[in-house]
Design an enzyme around this catalytic site. Structure first.
Site, PDB file in Angstrom:
ATOM      1  N   ASP A  65       0.844  -1.202   0.000  1.00 18.94           N
ATOM      2  CA  ASP A  65       0.000   0.000   0.000  1.00 18.94           C
ATOM      3  C   ASP A  65       0.876   1.249   0.000  1.00 18.94           C
ATOM      4  O   ASP A  65       2.011   1.221   0.470  1.00 18.94           O
ATOM      5  CB  ASP A  65      -0.905  -0.034   1.253  1.00 18.94           C
ATOM      6  CG  ASP A  65      -2.059   0.951   1.147  1.00 18.94           C
ATOM      7  OD1 ASP A  65      -2.316   1.484   0.042  1.00 18.94           O
ATOM      8  OD2 ASP A  65      -2.702   1.204   2.180  1.00 18.94           O
TER       9      ASP A  65
ATOM     10  N   HIS B 199       2.798   3.128  -8.902  1.00 17.89           N
ATOM     11  CA  HIS B 199       2.668   1.699  -9.231  1.00 17.89           C
ATOM     12  C   HIS B 199       3.923   1.221  -9.979  1.00 17.89           C
ATOM     13  O   HIS B 199       4.446   0.142  -9.700  1.00 17.89           O
ATOM     14  CB  HIS B 199       1.423   1.449 -10.090  1.00 17.89           C
ATOM     15  CG  HIS B 199       0.142   1.837  -9.405  1.00 17.89           C
ATOM     16  ND1 HIS B 199      -0.094   1.584  -8.084  1.00 17.89           N
ATOM     17  CD2 HIS B 199      -0.981   2.453  -9.876  1.00 17.89           C
ATOM     18  CE1 HIS B 199      -1.302   2.032  -7.740  1.00 17.89           C
ATOM     19  NE2 HIS B 199      -1.854   2.570  -8.810  1.00 17.89           N
TER      20      HIS B 199
ATOM     21  N   LEU C 256      10.580 -21.079  -3.831  1.00 12.24           N
ATOM     22  CA  LEU C 256       9.508 -20.200  -3.333  1.00 12.24           C
ATOM     23  C   LEU C 256       8.239 -20.322  -4.177  1.00 12.24           C
ATOM     24  O   LEU C 256       8.297 -20.288  -5.404  1.00 12.24           O
ATOM     25  CB  LEU C 256      10.002 -18.744  -3.396  1.00 12.24           C
ATOM     26  CG  LEU C 256       8.976 -17.673  -3.022  1.00 12.24           C
ATOM     27  CD1 LEU C 256       8.748 -17.642  -1.514  1.00 12.24           C
ATOM     28  CD2 LEU C 256       9.422 -16.289  -3.502  1.00 12.24           C
TER      29      LEU C 256
HETATM   30  C1  FPP Z   1      -1.892   0.202  -3.352  1.00 12.85           C
HETATM   31  O1  FPP Z   1      -1.452   1.535  -3.423  1.00 12.85           O
HETATM   32  C2  FPP Z   1      -1.314  -0.579  -4.422  1.00 12.85           C
HETATM   33  C3  FPP Z   1      -2.041  -1.136  -5.438  1.00 12.85           C
HETATM   34  C4  FPP Z   1      -3.487  -1.013  -5.543  1.00 12.85           C
HETATM   35  C5  FPP Z   1      -1.404  -1.873  -6.529  1.00 12.85           C
HETATM   36  C6  FPP Z   1      -0.158  -2.619  -6.218  1.00 12.85           C
HETATM   37  C7  FPP Z   1       0.604  -2.708  -7.461  1.00 12.85           C
HETATM   38  C8  FPP Z   1       1.930  -2.675  -7.605  1.00 12.85           C
HETATM   39  C9  FPP Z   1       2.875  -2.691  -6.493  1.00 12.85           C
HETATM   40  C10 FPP Z   1       2.546  -2.585  -8.946  1.00 12.85           C
HETATM   41  C11 FPP Z   1       2.160  -3.667  -9.842  1.00 12.85           C
HETATM   42  C12 FPP Z   1       2.575  -4.982  -9.340  1.00 12.85           C
HETATM   43  C13 FPP Z   1       2.983  -5.968 -10.134  1.00 12.85           C
HETATM   44  C14 FPP Z   1       3.342  -7.281  -9.563  1.00 12.85           C
HETATM   45  C15 FPP Z   1       3.117  -5.775 -11.564  1.00 12.85           C
HETATM   46  P1  FPP Z   1      -2.536   2.689  -3.520  1.00 12.85           P
HETATM   47  O2  FPP Z   1      -2.631   3.087  -4.940  1.00 12.85           O
HETATM   48  O3  FPP Z   1      -3.806   2.275  -2.880  1.00 12.85           O
HETATM   49  O4  FPP Z   1      -1.808   3.800  -2.670  1.00 12.85           O
HETATM   50  P2  FPP Z   1      -2.476   4.971  -1.794  1.00 12.85           P
HETATM   51  O5  FPP Z   1      -3.224   4.299  -0.675  1.00 12.85           O
HETATM   52  O6  FPP Z   1      -1.299   5.747  -1.332  1.00 12.85           O
HETATM   53  O7  FPP Z   1      -3.365   5.752  -2.718  1.00 12.85           O
END
Ligand code: FPP
Length: 265
Positions: free
Chosen positions: A35, A52, A146
């Site tokens: 997050d 992201h 893993l």
């Molecule tokens: C939460 O941050 C994160 C996500 C919804 C997506 C997670 C994705 C990645 C780490 C990149 C893609 C992964 C792969 C494996 C290709 P948020 O956007 O909710 O952050 P915020 O709470 O600060 O708005």
């Protein structure tokens, strides 16, 4: 055998942390709620998707570190069922990143003996993304290092509903349903439950993630935003995990009565 030099440079802070970890008592399954990508981008005046993109390096480092530590299972929460409600452009970018990630990373997963799996409703994803994921699942299915689960279009309540449907379709009689039988119908069938749940960016929520499986998981929350998460943070989480006394509803070793005093009925 763990290759310690591949995990931390001699003399580095990471090496000092690594030395504090008992590699014989590592969690078997580490689950992570990634997050803070949006906040990471916002603090740099960048669009959310930049967070992201930056998060991919954290994914790479975490997967590689868990593989090198010989942890059995790593589950990363990459896209929830609720995430479909985000702006269309953000969803498309996430899907494109995912497709690119599996394409670029496949050789590395194979080389590192990692078994790649998806948990969640794979059918919800765009066909081109599904194809890439299926190729990675197929190409790594015989690896025995893993197990790397990526949760996509995942929701824990949906998983529990899917498990109920699967039990009914399999014709399991009501009286034959118990905790073990039920677990065998979850997306994580055959895998140990998470011992350690990590959440980045400081929020104190479980966000519909592995609700059944985290029944006895130790939770570790860091203020670090996901794109900044590296093995240093994972090492700290592992050190903290190893200082906890897991009770599973029982007593601590200090509280446990002397066996000589236990009155048997
Ligand atoms: C939460 O941050 C994160 C996500 C919804 C997506 C997670 C994705 C990645 C780490 C990149 C893609 C992964 C792969 C494996 C290709 P948020 O956007 O909710 O952050 P915020 O709470 O600060 O708005």
């Amino acid at each position: 055998m763990i290759d310690f030099e591949a995990l931390a440079e001699p003399g580095s802070d990471d090496e000092k942390l690594l030395q504090r970890i008992d590699v014989e008592a590592l969690p078997r399954h580490v689950a992570v709620i990634m997050d803070g990508n949006g906040r990471w981008a916002h603090s740099r005046r960048l669009p959310r998707v930049a967070g992201h993109k930056a998060g991919i390096e954290a994914v790479r480092d975490t997967v590689e570190t868990c593989a090198r530590l010989r942890i059995d299972v790593l589950t990363l929460y990459a896209f929830s069922r609720e995430n479909w409600k985000r702006p269309r452009a953000e969803v498309s970018t996430l899907m494109a990143l995912l497709k690119e990630y599996v394409h670029k990373e496949l050789d590395r997963l194979v080389d590192n003996n990692i078994r790649f799996r998806v948990i969640g409703r794979l059918d919800d994803l765009p066909r081109a993304v599904q194809g890439g994921l299926q190729r990675a699942i197929e190409a790594t299915k015989d690896n025995d290092g893993l197990s790397f689960n990526i949760a996509l279009s995942y929701g824990s309540r949906t998983e529990i509903v899917d498990a109920c449907r699967s039990l009914i379709r399999a014709g399991v009689a009501a009286d034959d349903v118990d905790v073990d039988t039920f677990s065998r119908h979850l997306y994580t069938a055959g895998q140990p439950d998470p011992d350690l749940l990590i959440r980045t960016s400081g929020e104190l929520r479980v966000s519909n993630f592995l609700l059944w499986q985290i029944a006895y998981a130790e939770i570790w929350v860091t203020e670090t935003l996901w794109p900044d998460f590296r093995r240093t943070h994972l090492f700290r989480a592992l050190i903290d995990f190893q200082q906890r006394e897991r009770r599973y509803g029982g007593l601590t070793s200090k509280e446990r009565p002397d066996p000589a005093e236990v009155v048997r009925g």
